[in-house]
Motif scaffolding. Structure first.
Motif, mmCIF file in Angstrom:
data_model
loop_
_atom_site.group_PDB
_atom_site.id
_atom_site.type_symbol
_atom_site.label_atom_id
_atom_site.label_comp_id
_atom_site.label_asym_id
_atom_site.label_seq_id
_atom_site.Cartn_x
_atom_site.Cartn_y
_atom_site.Cartn_z
ATOM 1 N N ILE A 108 99.507 -36.813 -31.602
ATOM 2 C CA ILE A 108 100.529 -37.720 -31.815
ATOM 3 C C ILE A 108 101.679 -37.071 -31.628
ATOM 4 O O ILE A 108 102.860 -37.438 -31.241
ATOM 5 C CB ILE A 108 100.531 -38.518 -33.048
ATOM 6 N N MET A 150 105.656 -37.926 -38.233
ATOM 7 C CA MET A 150 104.768 -38.815 -37.738
ATOM 8 C C MET A 150 103.294 -38.406 -37.297
ATOM 9 O O MET A 150 102.435 -39.355 -37.673
ATOM 10 C CB MET A 150 105.557 -39.451 -36.319
ATOM 11 N N CYS A 154 100.095 -40.146 -39.304
ATOM 12 C CA CYS A 154 98.997 -40.982 -38.523
ATOM 13 C C CYS A 154 97.524 -40.219 -38.661
ATOM 14 O O CYS A 154 96.670 -41.016 -38.468
ATOM 15 C CB CYS A 154 99.552 -41.186 -37.169
ATOM 16 N N ALA A 157 96.038 -41.050 -41.807
ATOM 17 C CA ALA A 157 95.410 -42.245 -41.534
ATOM 18 C C ALA A 157 94.011 -42.440 -41.138
ATOM 19 O O ALA A 157 93.262 -42.833 -41.712
ATOM 20 C CB ALA A 157 96.477 -43.274 -41.119
ATOM 21 N N HIS A 158 94.058 -41.584 -39.924
ATOM 22 C CA HIS A 158 92.756 -41.415 -39.291
ATOM 23 C C HIS A 158 91.627 -40.898 -40.008
ATOM 24 O O HIS A 158 90.591 -41.465 -40.228
ATOM 25 C CB HIS A 158 92.978 -40.891 -37.681
ATOM 26 N N VAL A 197 92.775 -49.637 -37.898
ATOM 27 C CA VAL A 197 93.814 -48.677 -38.034
ATOM 28 C C VAL A 197 94.089 -47.800 -36.578
ATOM 29 O O VAL A 197 95.104 -47.519 -36.237
ATOM 30 C CB VAL A 197 93.224 -47.479 -38.901
ATOM 31 N N VAL A 201 97.544 -47.623 -34.883
ATOM 32 C CA VAL A 201 98.238 -46.414 -34.888
ATOM 33 C C VAL A 201 98.092 -45.923 -33.384
ATOM 34 O O VAL A 201 99.404 -45.550 -33.113
ATOM 35 C CB VAL A 201 97.412 -45.224 -35.582
ATOM 36 N N ASN A 205 101.819 -45.734 -31.453
ATOM 37 C CA ASN A 205 102.114 -44.446 -30.848
ATOM 38 C C ASN A 205 102.155 -44.164 -29.136
ATOM 39 O O ASN A 205 102.348 -43.170 -28.557
ATOM 40 C CB ASN A 205 101.307 -43.224 -31.297
#
Length: 309
Positions: A108, A150, A154, A157-158, A197, A201, A205
């Motif tokens: 990312i 960022m 992210c 989150a993953h 998700v 995401v 991205n």
């Protein structure tokens, strides 16, 4: 939803690229060579930028961070991959989640550093008189902070969603690393939230940077074509060409990986992942250096200084 501690699986087996014994040793040396070239190329560019004051500009500040990200990026996946060519590649549950986090973090980061570099080229070519203000050191630092924030958000989150899944019996990952799609296939609990998700995401991205890149380069191209000087157009195309190649390579492979039909084979997943996780970080130092006069001058000065001192 079940928590990760409820999983009975404590370790995974990574199958790697291929199970054919006759390919193991040749592939080991191939990817070892790629990793050595990647490490030397990215570290070499980092050192060159640090040692040469005339490279301390916004363009090379972003290139410095790109090389750092690429160095870390390839180091997250290739060493573990190389082990798989020599013996059964076992990775613990916690090592797997750690690899997943850093893989997501750096991939990312790569999306947004390439976007930042495109904006830098837009500011340099389309607004040259305001470039020093538009791309001040404070602005560059804030942009890089945004890139890493960022990546962290992210990746969390993953990884957080993956840790919440339960892995009951299956522990064989048909991949050379702990990537999201093969892990989701092993889970014995519902993966609907994880898939949502991933969709959000990955969509954010890829789509936002892609739109930013498209708008930036549309304006850049329009500005270049309106230049009266052939030499000016040639120089502008030269400074943007390397970045366009790098962006196309990275986003093309990543888009194929995450937006392909579900019917695509696992082997296609592995090949597309290789392009943006292994080949890309190796090529970037050369893409940005081969036709770059500033880098050539810096390299000659550094070599002369080291030889005659």
């Amino acid at each position: 939803m079940a928590v990760g501690n409820a999983s009975s699986v404590k370790e995974f087996i990574l199958l790697g690229l291929t199970q054919k014994p006759e390919f193991q040793l040749p592939l080991f040396f191939l990817f070892l060579g790629i990793y050595v070239v990647s490490v030397l190329g990215n570290l070499g560019l980092i050192i060159l930028i640090v040692l040469n004051p005339h490279l301390h500009t916004p363009m090379y500040y972003f290139l410095f961070n790109l090389s750092f990200i690429d160095f870390c990026y390839s180091s997250v996946t290739i060493p573990k991959m190389l082990m798989g060519f020599l013996k059964q590649n076992i990775i613990s549950y916690y090592e797997c989640m750690t690899q997943l986090f850093f893989f997501a973090f750096f991939v990312i980061d790569e999306c947004y550093i390439l976007t930042a570099m495109a904006y830098d080229r837009f500011a340099a070519i389309c607004r040259p008189l305001l470039y020093q203000i538009t791309m001040s050191y404070r602005v560059c630092h804030l942009m890089m902070m945004g890139v890493y924030v960022m990546g962290f958000v992210c990746a969390m989150a993953h990884t957080g969603c993956m840790i919440s899944l339960t892995f009951c019996d299956g522990n064989i990952i048909n991949h050379y690393m702990c990537d999201i799609p093969p892990l989701l296939k092993l889970s014995c609990s519902s993966t609907s939230i994880n898939e949502l998700v991933v969709f959000i995401v990955v969509g954010v991205n890829v789509i936002i940077p892609s739109l930013t890149l498209f708008v930036s380069y549309t304006l850049i191209l329009s500005n270049i074509l309106s230049m009266p000087s052939t030499e000016g157009r040639s120089k502008a195309f030269s400074t943007c060409g390397s970045h366009v190649i790098s962006v196309s390579f990275f986003f093309g492979a990543a888009a194929f990986m995450y937006f392909k039909p579900h019917s695509a084979s696992v082997d296609e997943d592995k090949v597309s992942t290789i392009f943006y996780t292994i080949v890309g970080p190796m090529l970037n130092p050369f893409i940005y250096s081969i036709r770059n006069k500033d880098v050539h001058i810096a390299l000659r000065k550094t070599l002369k200084k080291n030889i005659f001192t």
